[in-house]
Write an enzyme that holds these catalytic residues in place. Structure first.
Site, mmCIF file in Angstrom:
data_model
loop_
_atom_site.group_PDB
_atom_site.id
_atom_site.type_symbol
_atom_site.label_atom_id
_atom_site.label_comp_id
_atom_site.label_asym_id
_atom_site.label_seq_id
_atom_site.Cartn_x
_atom_site.Cartn_y
_atom_site.Cartn_z
ATOM 1 N N CYS A 257 0.884 -1.173 0.000
ATOM 2 C CA CYS A 257 0.000 0.000 0.000
ATOM 3 C C CYS A 257 0.912 1.210 0.000
ATOM 4 O O CYS A 257 1.806 1.320 0.853
ATOM 5 C CB CYS A 257 -0.843 -0.030 1.276
ATOM 6 S SG CYS A 257 -1.748 1.480 1.580
ATOM 7 N N CYS B 279 -0.680 3.855 -6.317
ATOM 8 C CA CYS B 279 -1.638 3.256 -5.391
ATOM 9 C C CYS B 279 -1.852 1.839 -5.909
ATOM 10 O O CYS B 279 -2.059 1.642 -7.111
ATOM 11 C CB CYS B 279 -2.955 4.040 -5.401
ATOM 12 S SG CYS B 279 -4.285 3.205 -4.502
HETATM 13 N N1 DGL Z 1 -3.940 0.668 -1.982
HETATM 14 C C1 DGL Z 1 -3.562 1.771 -1.203
HETATM 15 C C2 DGL Z 1 -2.386 2.556 -1.687
HETATM 16 O O1 DGL Z 1 -1.567 1.993 -2.397
HETATM 17 C C3 DGL Z 1 -4.540 2.559 -0.411
HETATM 18 C C4 DGL Z 1 -5.862 2.865 -0.894
HETATM 19 C C5 DGL Z 1 -6.663 3.450 0.227
HETATM 20 O O2 DGL Z 1 -6.990 2.693 1.148
HETATM 21 O O3 DGL Z 1 -6.922 4.660 0.209
HETATM 22 O O4 DGL Z 1 -2.213 3.702 -1.366
#
Ligand code: DGL
Length: 263
Positions: free
Chosen positions: A71, A184
Site C-alpha cells: 500500500c 496506489c
Molecule cells: N492501496 C492503497 C495505496 O496503495 C490505499 C488505498 C486506500 O486505502 O486509500 O495507497
C-alpha cells in the site's frame, strides 16, 4: 520456512500478492486486508502508523520473516516506523522504493507523472526520492482520491468511471509525460482503462510488476516452489469476498481477524 506477509487497506494489495504468489520462491504468503479502516488514503499519518503496527504484529505472530507493505499510503507513512519497531529482525519492503529505483534507472531527463491517494501525494515521498536519485527527472504529481472508491465499490458504470479517470488525467500537467506511476496498489485493476485514455506513448508503471525483481535476491532460488496462501481481513463483506475471488482466480478462504478495539 520462508513466510511473506503482505498487507493493504483492502483489495489493492492483492495486485502485489498475486504477482508474488505467481512468482514463487517462498513457502507461504499471508495477506491482510484492513477493510475496517479502508480507505487509508485520507487517514492521518498517525492512524495509518497505528494500523500498520497492529497488522505487522499479527503477521509476525503468524511467523512471517518478511513484510511487504503493499500500500503506497502505508509505505509513505509507516516504513521507517515499522523497520524501527520490528528492530530490523524482520525484513520490511515497501512499494515505493522499488518503483523509485526503476524510474531513476529507466527515465533519466524524462517527465514522469504519478497519481496516488492524498496521503501518498501530500507526503511528497515519490517526488523527493526520485529527485534525490536523479534531479533531471521532472515529476508531475496528482492526488486522485476518487479512484479507490471506484475500484473498491465497483459501483460506477463504465462510462462514469471513464469520465472520472479522464477528468484526472487529461490535465495539461500530464501532457508531456513518458510514464505514469500508479502510486496506489488499487490502480492496476483499472490499468487498461488508464492506458486507453493516455495512449501508447505513455508507459504505465505498476508496482505489482516491479516488486518481483526487487524481491528476487531475498527469495529461495527455486521458482518451481509453489507457495500456499492464507487471507485475513479486519472486516469482511460479500463484495470483498467476490472481488478477491475474482481477482485471485480461485475460491479463497478469507478469515476475519479484528485489529483493534480502540477505534
Ligand atoms: N492501496 C492503497 C495505496 O496503495 C490505499 C488505498 C486506500 O486505502 O486509500 O495507497
Amino acid at each position: 520456512m520462508q513466510k511473506i506477509g503482505v498487507f493493504d487497506s483492502g483489495i489493492g494489495g492483492l495486485t502485489v500478492a498475486k504477482s508474488l504468489y505467481e512468482m514463487g520462491g517462498f513457502d507461504e504468503l499471508i495477506y491482510f486486508g484492513d477493510l475496517a479502516h479502508l480507505p487509508y488514503g485520507d487517514k492521518s499519518e498517525a492512524a495509518i502508523q497505528a494500523y500498520s503496527v497492529r497488522i505487522s504484529e499479527f503477521l509476525v505472530a503468524k511467523g512471517c520473516d518478511t513484510i511487504v507493505i503493499a500500500c503506497n499510503s502505508a509505505s509513505a507513512s509507516a516504513t521507517e516506523l515499522l523497520k524501527e519497531y520490528l528492530d530490523r529482525r524482520i525484513r520490511v519492503i515497501n512499494v515505493i522504493d522499488p518503483m523509485v529505483d526503476f524510474v531513476v534507472k529507466n527515465f533519466p531527463g524524462a517527465d514522469v507523472g504519478i497519481i496516488g491517494t492524498k496521503r501518498t501525494i501530500q507526503s511528497g515521498i515519490y517526488q523527493k526520492k526520485i529527485l534525490q536519485g536523479d534531479e533531471s527527472i521532472k515529476v508531475h504529481a496528482m492526488a486522485t482520491p476518487l479512484l479507490v472508491p471506484v475500484i473498491e465499490e465497483n459501483l460506477f458504470s463504465k462510462d462514469l468511471r471513464k469520465k472520472i479517470i479522464e477528468e484526472y488525467l487529461m490535465k495539461a500537467e500530464f501532457n508531456n509525460i513518458s510514464a505514469l506511476i500508479l502510486g496506489c496498489t488499487h490502480y492496476p485493476i483499472i490499468k487498461d482503462e488508464i492506458s486507453e485514455i493516455l495512449g501508447n506513448g505513455v508507459q504505465i508503471l505498476d508496482s505489482s510488476e516491479i516488486i518481483g525483481g526487487y524481491m528476487h535476491p531475498y527469495l529461495i532460488d527455486d521458482k518451481s516452489k509453489i507457495a500456499s496462501a492464507q487471507f485475513y481481513a479486519s472486516d469482511i463483506t460479500d463484495f470483498f469476498r467476490d472481488a478477491a475471488n475474482r481477482f485471485m482466480g480461485y475460491q479463497i478462504d478469507i478469515k476475519v481477524h479484528y485489529l483493534m478495539n480502540i477505534f
